[in-house]
Design an enzyme around this catalytic site. Structure first.
Site, PDB file in Angstrom:
ATOM      1  N   ASP A 123       0.862  -1.173   0.000  1.00 14.02           N
ATOM      2  CA  ASP A 123       0.000   0.000   0.000  1.00 14.02           C
ATOM      3  C   ASP A 123       0.914   1.244   0.000  1.00 14.02           C
ATOM      4  OD1 ASP A 123      -2.183   1.677  -0.011  1.00 14.02           O
ATOM      5  OD2 ASP A 123      -3.264   0.615   1.561  1.00 14.02           O
TER       6      ASP A 123
HETATM    7  C1  BGC Z   1      -5.163   3.135   0.045  1.00 12.01           C
HETATM    8  C2  BGC Z   1      -5.322   2.035  -0.995  1.00 12.01           C
HETATM    9  C3  BGC Z   1      -5.184   2.592  -2.374  1.00 12.01           C
HETATM   10  C4  BGC Z   1      -3.860   3.307  -2.498  1.00 12.01           C
HETATM   11  C5  BGC Z   1      -3.595   3.870  -3.883  1.00 12.01           C
HETATM   12  C6  BGC Z   1      -3.929   3.976  -0.221  1.00 12.01           C
HETATM   13  O1  BGC Z   1      -3.900   5.097   0.604  1.00 12.01           O
HETATM   14  O2  BGC Z   1      -5.093   2.551   1.319  1.00 12.01           O
HETATM   15  O3  BGC Z   1      -6.569   1.410  -0.824  1.00 12.01           O
HETATM   16  O4  BGC Z   1      -5.299   1.561  -3.317  1.00 12.01           O
HETATM   17  O5  BGC Z   1      -3.832   4.366  -1.568  1.00 12.01           O
HETATM   18  O6  BGC Z   1      -4.419   4.918  -4.176  1.00 12.01           O
END
Ligand code: BGC
Length: 748
Positions: A271
């Site tokens: 993430d």
């Molecule tokens: C979120 C994810 C997301 C990623 C990319 C993160 O802050 O937890 O769910 O896919 O950002 O945007």
């Protein structure tokens, strides 16, 4: 079994795991042999739209996310394919969570449909619209099981139940990937967040989780497994620590379970800056991204820890790439593991057909985006996703030939209808409740009452702050035959990092409702929200309640269909609605305890100040404009011999009212005597059936060992001899019951 849900007859829902393709493996190996260490390290790097440059593309970056401008995607792809030494295409990714441009109801709403075709329509359209601009990976489905209404991200998943979550997860993957995600209208899915993210303490986002092995396997892992069995080839590791080990540093979940036990051969991306967050605070080098967990002393150790634990691709932060050579030379990471990560990424790129077709056909974007047919499917999805919570005296459906007053801060709102994670959805595409109602009942008036303003940070003045607009709202109500009050949250009150310590109606909305109710008119409340709310006072001040969640671009039209009865609501709650925030966590599949709740006695598991053991509305609950009866529960056999054997359960559902409608037949089990205390109910099957007035249908489910067994803390799945109680009906309180006996035993 996940079959038996009524989901099996749609072609898009058939299993889709890509067979290990010898040709792909040979191509991966050939390419890998030609790669320098720098090229390998650049391949495990995943950059954001703000980070990608020509130079990064020339060096052969692995992936880019959040870039949506088709010309830019095309440009960087050209640089990678034409100017990088080995011509390896970039995998472009995006958070297509409930629609790219055609915004569907939020995922929690889709789960409320208890109808996999709603999720399948969304992900079929989402995949096509995303792929049309050159996005070939979507960071969805989000499958985190959660018991936490305070947590803003509960809206992104399918609620509290692992079985419902598994059906929705598998359906979404099959619909987005099809049988072959190299097709021009398909994408590879990334199931997230691995794992336990929905169990954050106090609902505070990104917070600690501590989950026993058996709970992890019984409650949190099943939707991931279902998504992988359906073919999902990528996974995102989570921010949260699980039993002390952060998601992207967790060798047990990523390497032992995901890649070992489950044989997953795709890749895991971290993430956002999750690798950087492994570092202790304050960080040795603050320029290298955020710090936090304190399981790595510095950037190089964070990179090594993440890669060694099973993270294959690092999002935003650059520790693996930047320190990789040094880590290889000191033996902190091995070439074997780096090659494994690169091999997994290349495998997915080959399977995605990127080497053959790196570019999307830009001339086809318009014809593949927001078509009339897509809008029609989005409208249908609204009708299927709403849950009728209350309908005293049959106030609904309304009469379109009479006048209607639409009242409330969310009554003429396009922006919030899209919900959190609206993708590329546009406010101007969305139909407000007022517009939808007016289209069907021209004699409709509107009064806002007060304002709800969507903003990133909490400011009381943004949340229905005062009663200055109430008098106009009251007179609109007095002047109309029928009254609809639109209340709830703005979209920015849910989603990532949006946690609420209270779960009631923000600001003065309850006071507005009370003022309208005091007119003596019958009041229908339409709720827009990301999470279960405390509705105790809303119930006391309304005649009907429609839980609309955030319905997407066709909000107003779909809701008007329901309000005026051309669509009969049949959705059910995918998550319990508590009586107050103090009752949280409350979920239907809890364990029994030695002192089961009894509010009439002391010394048991009750709240002294809540005169009930139940939530306000239980999991699986939802009404209809007609009525249904369940009867004739019958089992094909009174014994199940263990693995390989099954019992068929059938039940008759009759529409006992005078109009056609949908009912969701739900099947639950309970193991009353087991070596580890078992949940009082576990959903093991559901089917949404449409019935004409007076019509009866027999619904059949199949139960086998996979349904009745459970995990122990050694991670073993056990089936024990003994009786299993079966319940069928219209909610988790279903009371038609029978019992069969399991005669075999197995563990493994
Ligand atoms: C979120 C994810 C997301 C990623 C990319 C993160 O802050 O937890 O769910 O896919 O950002 O945007």
């Amino acid at each position: 079994m996940i079959a038996g849900t009524g989901a099996g007859d749609d072609e898009a829902l058939q299993p889709a795991r890509q067979p290990a393709n010898g040709n792909v493996e040979r191509r991966v190996d050939r390419l890998l042999r030609q790669m320098t260490v720098d090229e390998k390290l650049q391949q495990v790097q995943l950059l954001s739209d703000g980070q990608i440059t020509d130079d990064e593309a020339k060096k052969g970056v692995g992936g880019v996310f959040s870039l949506t401008d088709p010309a830019k995607i095309d440009h960087f792809q050209k640089v990678a394919v034409e100017q990088s030494r080995l011509h390896i295409p970039i995998l472009f990714a995006y958070d297509t969570i409930h629609g790219y441009r055609t915004t569907f109801p939020v995922p929690l709403a889709e789960a409320a449909s208890f109808d996999p075709t709603v999720a399948a329509d969304d992900f079929r359209i989402s995949a096509r619209e995303s792929a049309a601009v050159g996005i070939k990976q979507i960071y969805a489905p989000m499958v985190d099981v959660s018991h936490e209404p305070r947590w803003g991200r509960i809206v992104e998943g399918s609620g509290e139940d692992p079985y419902l979550g598994s059906v929705m997860a598998a359906t979404k993957v099959r619909a987005a990937q099809g049988n072959d995600y190299s097709a021009a209208d398909k994408v590879v899915t990334s199931v997230k967040h691995f794992v336990g993210y929905g169990a954050a303490e106090g609902g505070r986002d990104y917070n600690t989780t501590d989950i026993s092995e058996r709970r992890l396997r019984d409650l949190f892992l099943p939707p991931f497994k279902a998504a992988l069995d359906a073919g999902s080839d990528t996974v995102m590791c989570s921010f949260n620590s699980l039993n002390g080990s952060p998601g992207c540093a967790n060798a047990h979940t990523m390497t032992d379970i995901l890649k070992g036990e489950w044989g997953f051969d795709g890749f895991v991306e971290s993430d956002y800056t999750a690798v950087s967050e492994l570092r202790a605070c304050p960080p040795k080098n603050p320029d290298e991204g955020p710090c936090g967990h304190g399981v790595a002393a510095d950037g190089p150790s964070a990179g090594a820890l993440a890669l060694n634990a099973g993270t294959d691709s690092e999002m935003v932060s650059t520790h693996i790439r930047d320190n990789g050579k040094q880590l290889l030379s000191t033996g902190q990471i091995s070439m074997r593991r780096l090659d494994d990560a690169v091999r997994r990424i290349l495998r997915v790129k080959f399977r995605a057909g990127l080497f053959e077709h790196p570019y999307a056909d830009q001339t086809k974007i318009a014809e593949n985006t927001l078509t009339a047919a897509d809008r029609a499917d989005a409208r249908k999805a609204v009708g299927k996703s709403v849950v009728l919570l209350r309908n005293e005296g049959g106030v609904l459906p309304l009469d379109a030939s009479k006048s209607v007053a639409v009242i409330g801060p969310l009554g003429d709102d396009q922006h919030d209808m899209l919900g959190p994670w609206w993708g590329q959805g546009k406010d101007e595409d969305a139909v407000s409740l007022l517009t939808g109602v007016k289209a069907q009942a021209p004699a409709t008036t509107f009064a806002e009452g007060c304002k709800m303003v969507d903003a990133d940070l909490y400011k009381p003045e943004n949340e229905c702050p005062d009663d200055s607009g109430f008098a106009a709202a009251v007179s609109a109500a007095e002047g109309a035959d029928q009254v609809v009050v639109a209340l709830g949250e703005v979209r920015g009150q849910g989603g990532e990092a949006e946690v609420r310590s209270k779960i009631d109606l923000p600001g003065q909305q309850l006071a507005l409702l009370k003022a309208i109710k005091a007119t003596g008119k019958k009041v229908t409340v339409v709720l827009f929200n990301s999470r279960p709310l405390d509705l105790t006072d809303v119930v006391a001040n309304s005649d009907a309640i429609i839980e609309a969640w955030f319905p997407g671009i066709e909000a107003g039209n779909g809701l008007a269909d329901v309000l005026f009865g051309t669509v009969n609501p049949g959705g059910k709650l995918p998550v319990s609605f508590p009586r107050s925030v103090g009752q949280v966590p409350i979920y239907y599949n809890h364990e029994p305890t030695g002192r089961p709740c009894d509010t009439t006695q002391k010394y048991n598991s009750r709240y002294r100040d809540i005169d009930s053991c139940d939530p306000l509305y239980e999991f699986g609950y939802g009404l209809s404009y007609t009525t249904f009866k369940f009867a004739n529960l019958s089992l094909s056999s009174k014994t199940l011999r263990g693995r390989g054997d099954s019992v068929k359960v059938s039940v008759d559902v009759t529409n006992t009212g005078s109009r056609a409608g949908d009912e969701v037949a739900q099947l639950y089990i309970h193991d009353p005597v087991a070596s580890l205390s078992q949940p009082v109910r576990r959903l093991r099957g559901f089917q949404r059936v449409s019935l004409d007035a007076g019509q009866t249908k027999t619904v059949t489910f199949r139960l086998d060992a996979s349904d009745i067994g459970f995990y122990d803390d050694g991670g073993k799945f056990i089936v024990e001899p003994g009786s299993i109680d079966v319940y069928a009906g219209d909610s988790s309180k279903a009371d038609l019951t029978d019992t069969f006996t399991v005669t075999g035993r197995s563990r493994g």
